[in-house]
Write an enzyme that holds these catalytic residues in place. Structure first.
Site, PDB file in Angstrom:
ATOM      1  N   GLU A  23      26.372 -17.481  30.325  1.00 46.42           N
ATOM      2  CA  GLU A  23      26.699 -18.217  32.261  1.00 46.42           C
ATOM      3  C   GLU A  23      27.713 -18.813  32.031  1.00 46.42           C
ATOM      4  O   GLU A  23      27.936 -18.835  33.214  1.00 46.42           O
ATOM      5  CB  GLU A  23      25.021 -18.139  32.204  1.00 46.42           C
ATOM      6  N   HIS A  81      18.225  -7.983   7.135  1.00 43.18           N
ATOM      7  CA  HIS A  81      17.305  -6.625   7.238  1.00 43.18           C
ATOM      8  C   HIS A  81      16.982  -5.742   8.393  1.00 43.18           C
ATOM      9  O   HIS A  81      16.777  -4.409   8.582  1.00 43.18           O
ATOM     10  CB  HIS A  81      15.263  -6.928   6.372  1.00 43.18           C
ATOM     11  N   LYS A 127      20.416 -10.935  42.994  1.00 49.86           N
ATOM     12  CA  LYS A 127      18.927 -11.837  43.723  1.00 49.86           C
ATOM     13  C   LYS A 127      18.968 -11.462  45.232  1.00 49.86           C
ATOM     14  O   LYS A 127      17.876 -10.732  45.730  1.00 49.86           O
ATOM     15  CB  LYS A 127      19.322 -13.636  43.562  1.00 49.86           C
ATOM     16  N   LYS A 176      15.100 -26.801  39.118  1.00 48.61           N
ATOM     17  CA  LYS A 176      15.851 -27.172  39.754  1.00 48.61           C
ATOM     18  C   LYS A 176      15.829 -26.998  41.319  1.00 48.61           C
ATOM     19  O   LYS A 176      15.952 -27.946  42.165  1.00 48.61           O
ATOM     20  CB  LYS A 176      17.324 -26.968  38.922  1.00 48.61           C
ATOM     21  N   GLU A 233      10.411 -15.659  40.913  1.00 41.55           N
ATOM     22  CA  GLU A 233      10.289 -15.981  39.263  1.00 41.55           C
ATOM     23  C   GLU A 233       9.021 -16.947  39.080  1.00 41.55           C
ATOM     24  O   GLU A 233       7.882 -16.855  39.357  1.00 41.55           O
ATOM     25  CB  GLU A 233      10.535 -15.596  38.204  1.00 41.55           C
ATOM     26  N   GLY A 256      21.671 -26.020  35.683  1.00 40.43           N
ATOM     27  CA  GLY A 256      19.816 -25.992  34.796  1.00 40.43           C
ATOM     28  C   GLY A 256      20.565 -25.720  33.210  1.00 40.43           C
ATOM     29  O   GLY A 256      19.586 -26.185  32.543  1.00 40.43           O
ATOM     30  N   ARG A 257      21.281 -25.031  32.810  1.00 39.78           N
ATOM     31  CA  ARG A 257      20.971 -24.779  31.280  1.00 39.78           C
ATOM     32  C   ARG A 257      21.406 -25.932  30.605  1.00 39.78           C
ATOM     33  O   ARG A 257      21.979 -26.096  29.706  1.00 39.78           O
ATOM     34  CB  ARG A 257      22.659 -23.007  31.089  1.00 39.78           C
TER      35      ARG A 257
HETATM   36  O1  F6P Z   1      20.131 -17.209  36.708  1.00 40.32           O
HETATM   37  C1  F6P Z   1      20.016 -18.661  37.784  1.00 40.32           C
HETATM   38  C2  F6P Z   1      20.042 -19.745  37.669  1.00 40.32           C
HETATM   39  O2  F6P Z   1      20.103 -20.732  38.697  1.00 40.32           O
HETATM   40  C3  F6P Z   1      20.230 -20.544  36.233  1.00 40.32           C
HETATM   41  O3  F6P Z   1      21.254 -21.123  36.837  1.00 40.32           O
HETATM   42  C4  F6P Z   1      19.306 -21.639  36.134  1.00 40.32           C
HETATM   43  O4  F6P Z   1      18.873 -22.437  34.938  1.00 40.32           O
HETATM   44  C5  F6P Z   1      17.563 -21.227  36.614  1.00 40.32           C
HETATM   45  O5  F6P Z   1      18.713 -19.790  37.502  1.00 40.32           O
HETATM   46  C6  F6P Z   1      16.418 -21.487  37.216  1.00 40.32           C
HETATM   47  O6  F6P Z   1      16.696 -21.950  38.569  1.00 40.32           O
HETATM   48  P1  F6P Z   1      15.467 -23.535  38.703  1.00 40.32           P
HETATM   49  O7  F6P Z   1      15.494 -24.613  38.241  1.00 40.32           O
HETATM   50  O8  F6P Z   1      16.468 -24.199  39.624  1.00 40.32           O
HETATM   51  O9  F6P Z   1      14.474 -22.180  39.380  1.00 40.32           O
END
Ligand code: F6P
Length: 537
Positions: free
Chosen positions: A355, A386, A506, A209, A215, A269-270
């Site tokens: 979150e 189990h 972060k 987003k 990452e 995002g979620r």
């Molecule tokens: O972990 C925090 C966060 O902002 C989430 O809410 C989001 O889903 C994720 O990082 C990834 O963010 P982006 O889509 O901006 O890479």
């Protein structure tokens, strides 16, 4: 109208619930069932292909009445209207919350700052459809003229968990494309995926987003470098697409502007799998199935918006969860899907629930002195039986659980389905009734062993029995939990749509990353200094 701002503990219904809790917290559900032959019918909601039985909970009609009063005292109805009407209920980020618009029909109207967002949504949906069809049909080709065989979704958090969970859950509906997910910044993750790829036939979907996430950008760069070992720069346009709100950064990464699928800041995002973030879903199961997923979610939205609270599935589930969280002080909830396809469902819900509602400051900015977000965890049944069911049955903790099952199996193996369903039903029955000392003795158990074989029972469960796992029913199920999250956030008087709690780590990580280049580090606490210097060697 801004969200109502009411401390739930100051309401009359909360006080009534507290007094009522003091009276009934030791009642056994077994007795409640014995006293009322209509109990199961009274506490069951039948809606569409959903059968939701919440009778195996430590509630009475009085409890339910007070919980419904609580919903009205915190002005839940008004809050739902604020959300659906595009108000900026994500106040701390100054944004509307309109993932529901993404799955609404074309002629619906959802306004953000006075502009109807539906035409834009449908333009992007059209782009997803066309692109999906071209890739699935093999018309779109890679740099050597071959059709695509593999899709790599590069994203993390909401840009990974939703698509990954849905692709896994809808495996039965998948086409010939193989979908991979790369999320962790751990280089071993991306390298394991690379082992399975052929650059000529792989399509990379970079999902972020913000397009600033460490990452995702690291993984995307690593994959781009790997790809460029076999191809030239101009081939990137054929193999890399992106989903983002940050168009400039996507272009700077080198992705062709025609390959950008936009999204909007009013999609959290979620809650974003319904947007172009779901492109990998559409590619994996085809656009028609993706659209059915959205249609299912829309049906649940309508149910949530219009149904009376006492038969409103997300509202009822949210209220029951508040009952355990705030009165019984239950710390966690389990979600057990009786379908192997749902094996990533709890992981996905963890972000959605924790979150969103892991907050300790209310909508006035004041610290909270009552419990908010629950811990969420789970694994599919029967495997989990189990593994950790021992603790649910005989441990000291109260763990309310949602049991999700399907009447029909997808492959139609009735023998397995009957065995699976017998376990599904037996577990909630066992959790309800337990086993008394008298019953244990009647089994001829040796005297010294008797206490170990007694089950207290009285362990609460909801049973969500769905006709069949289809894209549409999955859409309904996910939307059900999304709305449950919203309702709980309203009751707890918190902001569910920001996530500032993930920022501090972060920031510190980027500082520490730079310090790996300095000779010796001593500006942290002594533990962190030692660990850092140990790593540097
Ligand atoms: O972990 C925090 C966060 O902002 C989430 O809410 C989001 O889903 C994720 O990082 C990834 O963010 P982006 O889509 O901006 O890479």
């Amino acid at each position: 109208m801004p969200l109502p701002n009411i401390n739930p503990t100051t309401t009359n219904s909360w006080k009534k619930l507290q007094e009522h809790y003091n009276k009934i917290n030791n009642s056994h559900m077994k007795d409640l069932f014995a006293q009322d032959s209509e109990r199961a019918n009274k506490f069951t909601i039948k809606w569409d292909d959903f059968y939701v039985d919440f009778s195996k909970n430590r509630i009475t009609e009085e409890t339910f009445k007070y919980l419904l009063e609580l919903a009205s005292e915190v002005k839940l109805k008004e809050a739902i209207e604020s959300q659906f009407s595009g108000e900026k209920i994500n106040k701390t980020e100054g944004r509307a919350v309109l993932h529901t618009a993404l799955r609404a029909p074309k002629d619906a109207e959802f306004y953000v700052d006075g502009v109807n967002v539906m035409p834009e949504i449908y333009q992007v949906k059209q782009k997803i459809e066309t692109f999906t069809n071209e890739v699935v049909n093999g018309e779109r080709k890679g740099f050597t003229g071959k059709s695509f065989t593999d899709i790599v979704n590069i994203g993390i958090g909401g840009s990974d968990l939703g698509p990954a969970m849905v692709v896994e859950s809808l495996q039965y509906y998948k086409n010939h494309l193989t979908t991979h997910f790369v999320s962790n910044v751990d280089g071993d993750h991306v390298n394991e995926v690379i082992k399975k790829l052929n650059p000529e036939t792989t399509l990379f979907v970079v999902v972020s987003k913000t397009f600033t996430t460490q990452e995702t950008l690291s993984n995307a760069n690593t994959l781009k470098k790997w790809f460029l070992k076999s191809a030239t720069e101009d081939a990137i346009a054929k193999h890399f697409v992106a989903v983002s709100t940050n168009i400039e950064s996507v272009k700077n990464f080198g992705i062709d502007k025609n390959n950008i699928f936009p999204m909007w800041d009013w999609v959290g995002g979620r809650f974003s799998l319904w947007s172009a973030v779901g492109l990998s879903i559409s590619l994996a199961v085809g656009y028609t199935n993706f659209d059915s997923l959205l249609k299912g979610a829309n049906k649940m939205d309508e149910h949530f918006k219009t149904e009376d609270f006492k038969t409103n599935i997300p509202v009822v589930l949210a209220l029951i969860s508040v009952w355990y969280n705030n009165f019984f002080k239950a710390e966690s909830e389990a979600v057990i899907g009786y379908s192997q396809y749902l094996n990533q469902f709890a992981t996905y819900l963890q972000q959605g629930i924790m979150e969103s509602n892991g907050k300790s400051v209310d909508r006035n900015g004041n610290p909270i002195d009552y419990e908010t977000g629950t811990l969420i965890w789970g694994e599919p049944g029967t495997n989990s039986q189990h593994a950790f069911f021992q603790l649910i049955h005989q441990g000291t903790k109260l763990i309310p659980a949602d049991f999700i099952g399907f009447v029909k199996s997808l492959h139609g193996n009735q023998d397995h389905q009957d065995k699976l369903t017998s376990n599904f039903l037996a577990q909630t029955e066992a959790l309800l009734n337990g086993k008394t000392e008298v019953e244990v003795i009647a089994e001829g158990t040796e005297k010294s062993i008797i206490p170990f074989k007694v089950f207290k029972g009285n362990k609460p469960t909801n049973t969500i029995f769905i006709n069949k796992l289809t894209p549409e029913s999955l859409g309904k199920l996910i939307a059900m939990y999304e709305h449950k999250i919203f309702v709980q956030g309203i009751i707890w008087n918190i902001f569910s749509y920001d996530q500032f709690g993930v920022e501090l780590g972060k920031q510190l990580a980027s500082k520490i990353l730079q310090e790996f280049n300095s000779t010796s580090v001593n500006n942290h606490d002594s533990s962190t200094n030692n660990l850092l210097n140990y790593y540097k060697g």
